[in-house]
Scaffold this active site. Sequence first.
Site, PDB file in Angstrom:
ATOM      1  N   PHE A  23       3.015  -1.672  -5.382  1.00  0.00           N
ATOM      2  CA  PHE A  23       2.327  -1.369  -4.125  1.00  0.00           C
ATOM      3  C   PHE A  23       3.357  -1.200  -3.020  1.00  0.00           C
ATOM      4  CE2 PHE A  23      -0.004  -2.072  -0.198  1.00  0.00           C
ATOM      5  CZ  PHE A  23      -1.137  -1.283  -0.424  1.00  0.00           C
ATOM      6  N   GLU A  24       3.242  -0.088  -2.295  1.00  0.00           N
ATOM      7  CA  GLU A  24       4.131   0.220  -1.175  1.00  0.00           C
ATOM      8  C   GLU A  24       3.400  -0.114   0.132  1.00  0.00           C
ATOM      9  OE1 GLU A  24       7.207   1.468  -1.331  1.00  0.00           O
ATOM     10  OE2 GLU A  24       7.414   2.339  -3.346  1.00  0.00           O
ATOM     11  N   PHE A  25       4.011  -0.996   0.908  1.00  0.00           N
ATOM     12  CA  PHE A  25       3.408  -1.450   2.161  1.00  0.00           C
ATOM     13  C   PHE A  25       4.222  -0.911   3.328  1.00  0.00           C
ATOM     14  CE2 PHE A  25       2.850  -4.586   5.581  1.00  0.00           C
ATOM     15  CZ  PHE A  25       1.462  -4.582   5.686  1.00  0.00           C
TER      16      PHE A  25
END
Length: 392
Positions: free
Chosen positions: A354-356
């Site tokens: 997951f890229e935040f």
Amino acid sequence: MNEERPVQVDTDFPGGNAVIEHVGADRIELRPDLRDTLGDWFYWCIRVRGAAGRDLTVQVRRDAGPGIGVRGPAVSKDGGRHWTWLGADAVTGDEFTLSVPEHAAELRLSFGMSYTAEHLERFLTANAAHSALERGLLTRSDRGRRVDLLRLGNLHGTQDRRVLLTCRHHACEMMASHVLEGLMAEVLSGVAEYAHWLREHVEFVVVPVVDVDGVARGDQGKNRAPHDHARDYGPEGGLYPETRAISQLIEDTGRFDAVLDLHCPNVAGPTNQRGYFVGSEGAENWDAVQRLAAALEEETAAGPLPYRRADDLPFGTAWNGPANYISRDGRDIPLTSLDAFLADRVDVGTHAVFEFPYADAHGAEVDDASARAFGVALARSLSLHLAERNRD
């Protein structure tokens, strides 16, 4: 002519990074220190002293892409413990201007809101007596630093589900650490019904900082030569003690029902101002990730930061293709991420990256507080996803 003495600028603190090219009475010029980075990247973090009461202009030079985020630089007045965004209005091109308060002995200025071992230590100290938290040692880094392995939730061997969480394979991606802290705090709280369920039914195994040397030294971490920690899980891997230990942990521990690796995106890319799951090559796992994503989309709808499944990046889309997993040092050797390493393991369930985002999510402000709130939503989403898997 301004006769004031130059301010003092340095990077001699955990997370510090910059090549300082010029320091005057009211102007600083710098560029990110790339050290062993292949190509260009954007992280920088400096300490400024002797500037109380002055108006400073800071120029951040890069060879490619911006060196200042969409909300301006992050500013800390308490030695990096708390941060605020200066704001986009203070930025012109590759420069920003700020007025230093009269009594500010020190400022820290950075591309993002720093999260180092000091922040993690505060969290662990505050929860040291918690019965649902156990702190262990995963390994020692190349430079002898401690690499923490945390266990939280059900630690009694009676858990129904097990989850592996990793963060900071790329040292500079600090905003993901704020998310992880929010998630861990929610699990430990056990206040909400779902948090209590997680405490009772799930064992979380957490590597909160993978590249501990890079975080301490203020490295980019991304695209480290000959390859970085996030590409160190295949036949050409094993360069780093941290990734070797994580691989061995997975081999020794057995079943994980979910594995989530937290990152932050390229600031220059079109996907920066949103959070998104990065698609794996296997269709079955991507279907499982999309079920987790559906829960997260619903949980964030009323929160401070939105997440939308439409923003996800299936394999073969944009940068998420085979070329992204090839060495960049001229050898053209295929490299393996943690997500790909898990692809053929029958004892691992849903696994995802997951890229935040660093500063902005569809116009909503990303900061340490909203990032932790996102971590709470992620904890809730995992509880729904794991309960669903328990019914399958």
